[in-house]
Motif scaffolding. Structure first.
Motif, PDB file in Angstrom:
ATOM      1  N   GLY A 121       0.802  -1.217   0.000  1.00  0.00           N
ATOM      2  CA  GLY A 121       0.000   0.000   0.000  1.00  0.00           C
ATOM      3  C   GLY A 121       0.831   1.261   0.000  1.00  0.00           C
ATOM      4  N   VAL A 122       2.043   1.174   0.509  1.00  0.00           N
ATOM      5  CA  VAL A 122       3.033   2.255   0.444  1.00  0.00           C
ATOM      6  C   VAL A 122       4.335   1.605   0.019  1.00  0.00           C
ATOM      7  CG1 VAL A 122       4.303   4.009   1.729  1.00  0.00           C
ATOM      8  CG2 VAL A 122       1.893   3.601   2.257  1.00  0.00           C
ATOM      9  N   VAL A 123       4.881   2.043  -1.112  1.00  0.00           N
ATOM     10  CA  VAL A 123       6.056   1.363  -1.676  1.00  0.00           C
ATOM     11  C   VAL A 123       7.055   2.382  -2.226  1.00  0.00           C
ATOM     12  CG1 VAL A 123       6.911  -0.256  -3.420  1.00  0.00           C
ATOM     13  CG2 VAL A 123       4.703  -0.670  -2.335  1.00  0.00           C
ATOM     14  N   GLY A 124       8.284   2.190  -1.834  1.00  0.00           N
ATOM     15  CA  GLY A 124       9.398   2.878  -2.458  1.00  0.00           C
ATOM     16  C   GLY A 124      10.428   1.850  -2.871  1.00  0.00           C
ATOM     17  N   LEU A 125      10.857   1.890  -4.123  1.00  0.00           N
ATOM     18  CA  LEU A 125      11.875   0.970  -4.639  1.00  0.00           C
ATOM     19  C   LEU A 125      12.836   1.772  -5.524  1.00  0.00           C
ATOM     20  CD1 LEU A 125       9.702  -2.036  -5.953  1.00  0.00           C
ATOM     21  CD2 LEU A 125      11.022  -1.983  -3.829  1.00  0.00           C
ATOM     22  N   PRO A 126      14.073   1.315  -5.687  1.00  0.00           N
ATOM     23  CA  PRO A 126      14.927   1.913  -6.713  1.00  0.00           C
ATOM     24  C   PRO A 126      14.261   1.755  -8.078  1.00  0.00           C
ATOM     25  CG  PRO A 126      16.196   0.499  -5.245  1.00  0.00           C
ATOM     26  CD  PRO A 126      14.755   0.252  -4.941  1.00  0.00           C
ATOM     27  N   GLN A 127      14.415   2.734  -8.943  1.00  0.00           N
ATOM     28  CA  GLN A 127      13.780   2.654 -10.263  1.00  0.00           C
ATOM     29  C   GLN A 127      14.299   1.470 -11.071  1.00  0.00           C
ATOM     30  OE1 GLN A 127      14.291   7.219 -10.672  1.00  0.00           O
ATOM     31  NE2 GLN A 127      12.849   6.673 -12.287  1.00  0.00           N
ATOM     32  N   SER A 128      15.509   1.068 -10.791  1.00  0.00           N
ATOM     33  CA  SER A 128      16.089  -0.091 -11.456  1.00  0.00           C
ATOM     34  C   SER A 128      16.572  -1.062 -10.388  1.00  0.00           C
ATOM     35  CB  SER A 128      17.258   0.329 -12.359  1.00  0.00           C
ATOM     36  OG  SER A 128      17.862  -0.792 -12.961  1.00  0.00           O
ATOM     37  N   CYS A 129      15.901  -2.220 -10.293  1.00  0.00           N
ATOM     38  CA  CYS A 129      16.315  -3.239  -9.328  1.00  0.00           C
ATOM     39  C   CYS A 129      15.703  -4.574  -9.750  1.00  0.00           C
ATOM     40  CB  CYS A 129      15.896  -2.876  -7.901  1.00  0.00           C
ATOM     41  SG  CYS A 129      14.118  -2.795  -7.616  1.00  0.00           S
ATOM     42  N   GLU A 130      16.270  -5.660  -9.257  1.00  0.00           N
ATOM     43  CA  GLU A 130      15.816  -6.987  -9.646  1.00  0.00           C
ATOM     44  C   GLU A 130      14.362  -7.218  -9.249  1.00  0.00           C
ATOM     45  OE1 GLU A 130      17.034 -11.727  -9.102  1.00  0.00           O
ATOM     46  OE2 GLU A 130      17.886 -10.191  -7.765  1.00  0.00           O
ATOM     47  N   MET A 131      13.986  -6.762  -8.077  1.00  0.00           N
ATOM     48  CA  MET A 131      12.614  -6.977  -7.614  1.00  0.00           C
ATOM     49  C   MET A 131      11.610  -6.302  -8.545  1.00  0.00           C
ATOM     50  SD  MET A 131      11.123  -6.312  -3.818  1.00  0.00           S
ATOM     51  CE  MET A 131       9.371  -6.417  -3.449  1.00  0.00           C
ATOM     52  N   MET A 132      11.924  -5.088  -8.980  1.00  0.00           N
ATOM     53  CA  MET A 132      11.070  -4.386  -9.931  1.00  0.00           C
ATOM     54  C   MET A 132      10.942  -5.191 -11.226  1.00  0.00           C
ATOM     55  SD  MET A 132       9.465  -1.375 -10.530  1.00  0.00           S
ATOM     56  CE  MET A 132      10.315  -0.020  -9.705  1.00  0.00           C
ATOM     57  N   ASP A 133      12.070  -5.676 -11.732  1.00  0.00           N
ATOM     58  CA  ASP A 133      12.059  -6.443 -12.989  1.00  0.00           C
ATOM     59  C   ASP A 133      11.192  -7.695 -12.869  1.00  0.00           C
ATOM     60  OD1 ASP A 133      13.767  -4.576 -14.069  1.00  0.00           O
ATOM     61  OD2 ASP A 133      15.579  -5.787 -13.759  1.00  0.00           O
ATOM     62  N   LEU A 134      11.299  -8.402 -11.754  1.00  0.00           N
ATOM     63  CA  LEU A 134      10.528  -9.628 -11.570  1.00  0.00           C
ATOM     64  C   LEU A 134       9.037  -9.347 -11.442  1.00  0.00           C
ATOM     65  CD1 LEU A 134      12.824 -11.687  -9.154  1.00  0.00           C
ATOM     66  CD2 LEU A 134      12.466 -12.030 -11.612  1.00  0.00           C
ATOM     67  N   LEU A 135       8.683  -8.299 -10.727  1.00  0.00           N
ATOM     68  CA  LEU A 135       7.277  -7.935 -10.584  1.00  0.00           C
ATOM     69  C   LEU A 135       6.662  -7.586 -11.937  1.00  0.00           C
ATOM     70  CD1 LEU A 135       7.495  -5.844  -7.317  1.00  0.00           C
ATOM     71  CD2 LEU A 135       5.922  -7.764  -7.648  1.00  0.00           C
ATOM     72  N   LEU A 136       7.339  -6.758 -12.709  1.00  0.00           N
ATOM     73  CA  LEU A 136       6.788  -6.341 -13.987  1.00  0.00           C
ATOM     74  C   LEU A 136       6.749  -7.498 -14.982  1.00  0.00           C
ATOM     75  CD1 LEU A 136       8.309  -2.758 -14.352  1.00  0.00           C
ATOM     76  CD2 LEU A 136       5.964  -3.397 -13.762  1.00  0.00           C
ATOM     77  N   ASP A 137       7.732  -8.374 -14.925  1.00  0.00           N
ATOM     78  CA  ASP A 137       7.705  -9.547 -15.804  1.00  0.00           C
ATOM     79  C   ASP A 137       6.533 -10.459 -15.446  1.00  0.00           C
ATOM     80  OD1 ASP A 137       9.056 -11.362 -17.833  1.00  0.00           O
ATOM     81  OD2 ASP A 137       8.989 -12.673 -16.073  1.00  0.00           O
TER      82      ASP A 137
END
Length: 270
Positions: A121-137
């Motif tokens: 519900g509240v999220v901050g992540l680096p714009q480029s990171c492995e977790m971001m890539d896996l979520l979007l994939d």
């Protein structure tokens, strides 16, 4: 009001905010965070200072899928695409800003509820990171079933109507499969789950107890700690009465509306 802190952003599907959404968005402005609200429709009752932008700046919102799921369903995809593109902190429209987000916080997420599973519900992540890539994939290339599902969940999806889009089948099998379940799974895969904050930082009140926000004798602040920066109000779980009637005097919802400057009676659910 000097907006000199990290930007925050959210998504609204519909044409009218309710008072708790107004309250939560304005609470971030009060603490110096620029607020962007991406919208699918023309919203005319957002608090002054909120930057209204078309949701299509981030992604198209297929309303046929929304109508078969929920207004919040596609926000689970939208939030990561938004973070990747803008670097803003994602806030649900029912996340109240208790204190400003520290500038040095790059990873922002926490467990919630009685079981402590991660919420998004509240999220901050680096714009480029492995977790971001896996979520979007995961969202862009939906598997036949989410990899963390057990036998009962895998059996349940086979009973869904074959005519439904695959994403809708997954949603109807497990409503949180695109939200907290996916977020928790991929945080474990990457090891980033070790970065999770404790629930008191972002979700101090367990969602099972959300009626306390409307209780004039409730001691909501008893759940807060020095680490608390955001207070989730869980509007999806709010009883219809509180969505259609102003909060009772001296309840937390009433006090925060008074403090921030929101008139609940002007934005009740129809």
């Amino acid at each position: 009001m000097e907006l000199n802190r990290r930007p925050v952003a959210s998504l609204w599907i519909g044409d009218r905010l309710q008072y708790l959404n107004q309250l939560c968005l304005k609470s971030h402005l009060r603490h110096g965070h620029p607020v962007t609200l991406y919208c699918t429709d023309t919203v005319t009752n957002a608090p002054e200072g909120v930057d209204i932008r078309p949701a299509t700046e981030i992604m198209d919102i297929p309303m046929d899928i929304v109508e078969q799921t929920s207004a919040s369903f596609l926000s689970n995809v939208f939030r990561y695409k938004m973070i990747q593109k803008t670097g803003a902190i994602w806030i649900d429209c029912d996340a109240f800003c208790h204190k400003p987000f520290p500038d040095e916080w790059e990873w922002i997420f926490a467990g919630h509820g009685m079981r402590g599973a991660l919420n998004c519900g509240v999220v901050g992540l680096p714009q480029s990171c492995e977790m971001m890539d896996l979520l979007l994939d995961y969202y862009d290339n939906l598997p036949e079933v989410p990899p963390w599902w057990n036998k009962n969940q895998r059996r349940k999806i086979t009973r869904q109507n074959d005519d439904l889009p695959h994403a809708v089948k997954i949603y109807k099998t497990e409503r949180t499969a695109f939200g907290p379940q996916a977020f928790t799974h991929f945080a474990r895969v990457t090891g980033d789950i070790d970065r999770a904050m404790t629930p008191d930082a972002l979700y101090p009140v367990p969602f099972q107890l959300n009626d306390i926000f409307y209780d004039p004798h409730g001691r909501v602040e008893g759940w807060f700690t020095d680490q608390t920066v955001s207070v989730h109000l869980y509007t999806n779980g709010t009883k219809p009465w509180w969505r259609k009637h102003p909060p009772l005097e001296n309840s937390y919802a009433w006090r925060m509306c008074q403090e921030v400057g929101i008139d609940p009676a002007a934005a009740l659910e129809a």
